[in-house]
Design a protein around this motif. Structure first.
Motif, mmCIF file in Angstrom:
data_model
loop_
_atom_site.group_PDB
_atom_site.id
_atom_site.type_symbol
_atom_site.label_atom_id
_atom_site.label_comp_id
_atom_site.label_asym_id
_atom_site.label_seq_id
_atom_site.Cartn_x
_atom_site.Cartn_y
_atom_site.Cartn_z
ATOM 1 N N ASN A 160 0.823 -1.215 0.000
ATOM 2 C CA ASN A 160 0.000 0.000 0.000
ATOM 3 C C ASN A 160 0.858 1.267 0.000
ATOM 4 O OD1 ASN A 160 -2.457 -1.369 -0.093
ATOM 5 N ND2 ASN A 160 -2.528 -1.624 2.116
ATOM 6 N N PRO A 161 1.748 1.465 1.006
ATOM 7 C CA PRO A 161 2.602 2.654 0.932
ATOM 8 C C PRO A 161 3.602 2.585 -0.217
ATOM 9 C CG PRO A 161 3.258 1.244 2.769
ATOM 10 C CD PRO A 161 1.964 0.698 2.247
ATOM 11 N N LEU A 162 3.988 1.358 -0.599
ATOM 12 C CA LEU A 162 4.918 1.215 -1.712
ATOM 13 C C LEU A 162 4.294 1.717 -3.010
ATOM 14 C CD1 LEU A 162 7.737 0.186 -2.369
ATOM 15 C CD2 LEU A 162 6.756 -2.052 -2.831
ATOM 16 N N GLY A 163 3.013 1.375 -3.198
ATOM 17 C CA GLY A 163 2.299 1.868 -4.377
ATOM 18 C C GLY A 163 2.230 3.382 -4.393
ATOM 19 N N ASN A 213 4.170 8.267 -6.963
ATOM 20 C CA ASN A 213 4.455 9.690 -6.787
ATOM 21 C C ASN A 213 5.885 10.094 -7.145
ATOM 22 O OD1 ASN A 213 2.075 11.244 -5.438
ATOM 23 N ND2 ASN A 213 2.114 9.249 -4.443
ATOM 24 N N LEU A 214 6.781 9.124 -7.249
ATOM 25 C CA LEU A 214 8.162 9.484 -7.552
ATOM 26 C C LEU A 214 8.300 10.121 -8.942
ATOM 27 C CD1 LEU A 214 10.382 6.638 -6.062
ATOM 28 C CD2 LEU A 214 10.518 9.077 -5.590
ATOM 29 N N LYS A 215 7.633 9.544 -9.936
ATOM 30 C CA LYS A 215 7.751 10.113 -11.287
ATOM 31 C C LYS A 215 7.150 11.516 -11.361
ATOM 32 C CE LYS A 215 7.081 9.156 -16.186
ATOM 33 N NZ LYS A 215 6.750 10.570 -16.447
ATOM 34 N N PRO A 216 5.912 11.732 -10.825
ATOM 35 C CA PRO A 216 5.408 13.110 -10.820
ATOM 36 C C PRO A 216 6.337 14.061 -10.082
ATOM 37 C CG PRO A 216 3.637 11.592 -10.363
ATOM 38 C CD PRO A 216 4.889 10.794 -10.362
ATOM 39 N N ALA A 217 6.948 13.595 -8.975
ATOM 40 C CA ALA A 217 7.862 14.457 -8.223
ATOM 41 C C ALA A 217 9.055 14.856 -9.093
ATOM 42 C CB ALA A 217 8.327 13.744 -6.969
ATOM 43 N N LYS A 218 9.577 13.897 -9.855
ATOM 44 C CA LYS A 218 10.691 14.213 -10.750
ATOM 45 C C LYS A 218 10.256 15.200 -11.830
ATOM 46 C CE LYS A 218 13.628 10.982 -11.890
ATOM 47 N NZ LYS A 218 14.231 9.725 -12.411
ATOM 48 N N ASP A 219 9.034 15.024 -12.331
ATOM 49 C CA ASP A 219 8.516 15.969 -13.337
ATOM 50 C C ASP A 219 8.357 17.355 -12.744
ATOM 51 O OD1 ASP A 219 8.435 13.920 -15.177
ATOM 52 O OD2 ASP A 219 6.315 13.461 -14.844
ATOM 53 N N TYR A 220 7.869 17.425 -11.489
ATOM 54 C CA TYR A 220 7.709 18.725 -10.838
ATOM 55 C C TYR A 220 9.064 19.421 -10.676
ATOM 56 C CZ TYR A 220 3.018 17.025 -9.576
ATOM 57 O OH TYR A 220 1.743 16.535 -9.603
ATOM 58 N N ILE A 221 10.058 18.638 -10.267
ATOM 59 C CA ILE A 221 11.397 19.204 -10.098
ATOM 60 C C ILE A 221 11.925 19.739 -11.422
ATOM 61 C CG2 ILE A 221 13.799 18.597 -9.577
ATOM 62 C CD1 ILE A 221 12.670 16.611 -7.491
ATOM 63 N N LYS A 222 11.685 18.966 -12.477
ATOM 64 C CA LYS A 222 12.123 19.405 -13.801
ATOM 65 C C LYS A 222 11.437 20.708 -14.197
ATOM 66 C CE LYS A 222 12.360 17.808 -18.607
ATOM 67 N NZ LYS A 222 11.998 16.695 -19.530
ATOM 68 N N MET A 268 16.842 11.649 -6.338
ATOM 69 C CA MET A 268 15.590 11.025 -6.764
ATOM 70 C C MET A 268 15.845 9.648 -7.372
ATOM 71 S SD MET A 268 13.321 13.156 -5.823
ATOM 72 C CE MET A 268 11.894 12.430 -6.615
ATOM 73 N N ASP A 269 16.923 9.533 -8.156
ATOM 74 C CA ASP A 269 17.261 8.221 -8.731
ATOM 75 C C ASP A 269 17.566 7.212 -7.629
ATOM 76 O OD1 ASP A 269 16.933 9.182 -11.275
ATOM 77 O OD2 ASP A 269 19.057 9.610 -11.595
ATOM 78 N N SER A 270 18.268 7.649 -6.567
ATOM 79 C CA SER A 270 18.573 6.752 -5.447
ATOM 80 C C SER A 270 17.288 6.293 -4.766
ATOM 81 C CB SER A 270 19.469 7.472 -4.429
ATOM 82 O OG SER A 270 20.712 7.782 -5.006
ATOM 83 N N MET A 271 16.336 7.209 -4.627
ATOM 84 C CA MET A 271 15.052 6.838 -4.026
ATOM 85 C C MET A 271 14.338 5.793 -4.892
ATOM 86 S SD MET A 271 13.590 10.511 -2.740
ATOM 87 C CE MET A 271 14.572 11.576 -1.674
ATOM 88 N N GLU A 272 14.379 5.969 -6.201
ATOM 89 C CA GLU A 272 13.740 4.998 -7.095
ATOM 90 C C GLU A 272 14.394 3.624 -6.963
ATOM 91 O OE1 GLU A 272 11.744 7.208 -10.887
ATOM 92 O OE2 GLU A 272 13.896 6.854 -11.005
ATOM 93 N N GLY A 332 15.853 2.475 -4.277
ATOM 94 C CA GLY A 332 15.408 1.931 -2.996
ATOM 95 C C GLY A 332 14.010 1.358 -3.072
ATOM 96 N N VAL A 333 13.112 2.063 -3.759
ATOM 97 C CA VAL A 333 11.741 1.573 -3.918
ATOM 98 C C VAL A 333 11.730 0.272 -4.720
ATOM 99 C CG1 VAL A 333 9.535 2.057 -5.049
ATOM 100 C CG2 VAL A 333 10.630 3.816 -3.660
ATOM 101 N N ALA A 334 12.574 0.206 -5.754
ATOM 102 C CA ALA A 334 12.647 -1.033 -6.550
ATOM 103 C C ALA A 334 13.125 -2.197 -5.700
ATOM 104 C CB ALA A 334 13.584 -0.825 -7.750
ATOM 105 N N ARG A 335 14.062 -1.920 -4.792
ATOM 106 C CA ARG A 335 14.564 -2.960 -3.888
ATOM 107 C C ARG A 335 13.441 -3.465 -2.972
ATOM 108 N NH1 ARG A 335 17.769 -7.128 -2.467
ATOM 109 N NH2 ARG A 335 18.324 -7.096 -0.269
ATOM 110 N N ILE A 336 12.650 -2.542 -2.439
ATOM 111 C CA ILE A 336 11.536 -2.938 -1.576
ATOM 112 C C ILE A 336 10.516 -3.752 -2.368
ATOM 113 C CG2 ILE A 336 9.670 -2.099 -0.092
ATOM 114 C CD1 ILE A 336 11.371 0.360 0.472
#
Length: 445
Positions: free
Chosen positions: A178-181, A186-195, A235-239, A241-245
């Motif tokens: 649930n939190p993983l989803g 939200n990671l991709k939108p966050a990266k888009d917002y940063i861009k 942000m890439d490091s966070m992605e 980490g999420v992939a690992r989880i």
């Protein structure tokens, strides 16, 4: 209220020390000094600072060698080092970065530049420490949860309710999802917002050709160019980490297959891999030994009709016992001796006609003929009191023999390691008693 950060300034020129120390002290930092590399090394070991400003050219041990020694020591390797130098050639800078420095300050000093760089790297170190602490807390929580599951196994076995464990692990995996989803979504939108924000900043910079002194000061203070470069990396490091989880969650679901009431066709290799991932924390290197090497030699197997959850419990038991065996063989041996003859576990699968063989072999201490004869006996254990129940291998054999009409054999000689061999049919397993027999799992022997 937290104490101010401690900064160690290392320079053999008193005038430079005075200027830098006054600047940092006025900014609210606690400052310590050293006039050469030797004194700096002793000071760091006694009172580790949060940041080091290190002169390159000093008598005796120069800045480069001092940095190299600090980075070679695990106790001081994480302390950020900023070089102070009059050198402006690229080769010197590259050498400093290669040794582990995080930045350069060029003499003569500019107060604003010094404070900006110091603030930036202290903030980055604090962020890193906070992240490491959160990871350690989560790891401790997971290890505590795993310990609780292991303790619960004995009670569940005694009451013949191992299906509860499978449901529990599956529930944990479901709750993680649930939190993983949420994070994945939200990671991709966050990266888009940063861009988008950086594009907006670029547009402002283009149209605002003469920024005010205040605005320019803020840009320099936050080191906008460094943020622009480093934030996408974070942000890439966070992605990652999420992939690992996600991988761990998938392995938990695989390991806890709830199939007590019926056999299913199952990928044996998937079950072994999920078990190895769950045991990965025990395979990693620690202060007393290198990493335990696992070699997988998988044959071309079809899916096997089996009680997948119970078979995964057998893999867990045999692999955990193999880890115990190689760790026991390390007693009295130094790290170097172990590294020269590395701990190793080999998992091999092969298909012969309509039967699958799974071989799990370690290079541990092996067994005496007497121990080998009793190893599958109920309540027999070679472990110390309180460390083994004597149920694990007996129940593992029951799962393989009674539930799957297979065989579980052991080959071992003292000093030559141990090999367990599971053999089961690809399909048509014996299920004549499964309606009367509750699900049973394997505990640690």
């Amino acid at each position: 209220m937290s104490s101010p950060e401690l900064i160690l300034v290392v320079d053999d020129t008193p005038a430079n020390l005075e200027v830098v120390c006054e600047t940092l002290s006025d900014a609210g930092y606690e400052v310590a000094t050293a006039i050469d590399g030797d004194r700096a090394l002793k000071r760091v070991r006694a009172y580790p600072p949060d940041l080091i400003l290190l002169d390159v050219q000093m008598p005796g041990i120069d800045g480069f060698e001092t940095c190299q020694r600090l980075k070679a020591d695990p106790a001081t390797a994480s302390i950020p080092i900023i070089f102070m130098t009059a050198l402006s050639d690229a080769e010197s800078k590259l050498k400093g970065f290669a040794l582990g420095a995080v930045d350069y300050i060029t003499k003569p000093f500019q107060e604003i530049e010094v404070l900006a760089r110091v603030k930036t790297h202290l903030q980055l170190r604090q962020l890193t420490k906070n992240l490491e602490q959160r990871v350690a807390e989560k790891t401790a929580d997971l290890e505590a949860a795993l310990t609780q599951l292991q303790q619960s196994q004995i009670q569940l076995i005694n009451s013949e309710k191992m299906s509860v464990l499978g449901n529990l692990v599956a529930g944990v995996a479901h709750e993680i999802n649930n939190p993983l989803g949420f994070l994945v979504g939200n990671l991709k939108p966050a990266k888009d917002y940063i861009k988008d924000l950086f594009q907006l900043i670029d547009l402002y910079q283009q149209e605002l050709s003469h920024p005010s002194a205040k605005l320019q000061e803020v840009v320099e203070e936050i080191d906008l160019e460094y943020l622009r470069e480093d934030l996408p990396k974070l942000m890439d490091s966070m992605e990652q980490g999420v992939a690992r989880i996600c991988t761990i969650s998938t392995s938990l679901r695989t390991f806890s297959r709830s199939d007590c009431d019926r056999p299913i066709f199952f990928d044996i290799h998937e079950g072994i891999d999920s078990t190895l991932l769950i045991l990965k924390h025990r395979l990693k290197a620690n202060e007393s030994r290198p990493e335990i090497k696992v070699i997988t030699d998988y044959g071309d197997l079809p899916k096997v009709e089996c009680f997948a959850g119970q078979l995964n419990q057998v893999f867990m038991n045999l692999l955990a016992n193999a880890i115990d065996a190689v760790e026991e063989s390390n007693q009295g041996r130094s790290f170097a001796q172990i590294e020269a003859n590395r701990n190793q576990i080999t998992v091999k699968t092969q298909l012969s006609e309509d039967r699958v063989a799974i071989r799990i072999q370690d290079n541990g201490i092996g067994m005496t003929p007497d121990v080998k004869e009793k190893i599958f006996d109920h309540l027999f254990t070679t472990k110390a009191v309180g460390q083994g129940t004597g149920l694990g291998l007996a129940i593992a054999r029951q799962i393989v023999v009674q539930k799957h009409s297979g065989t579980l054999e052991v080959n071992s000689n003292l000093g030559e390691g141990t090999e367990f061999v599971i053999s089961i049919s690809v399909k048509d397993i014996a299920v004549k008693n499964f309606q009367q027999t509750s699900c049973v799992g394997a505990a640690y022997r």
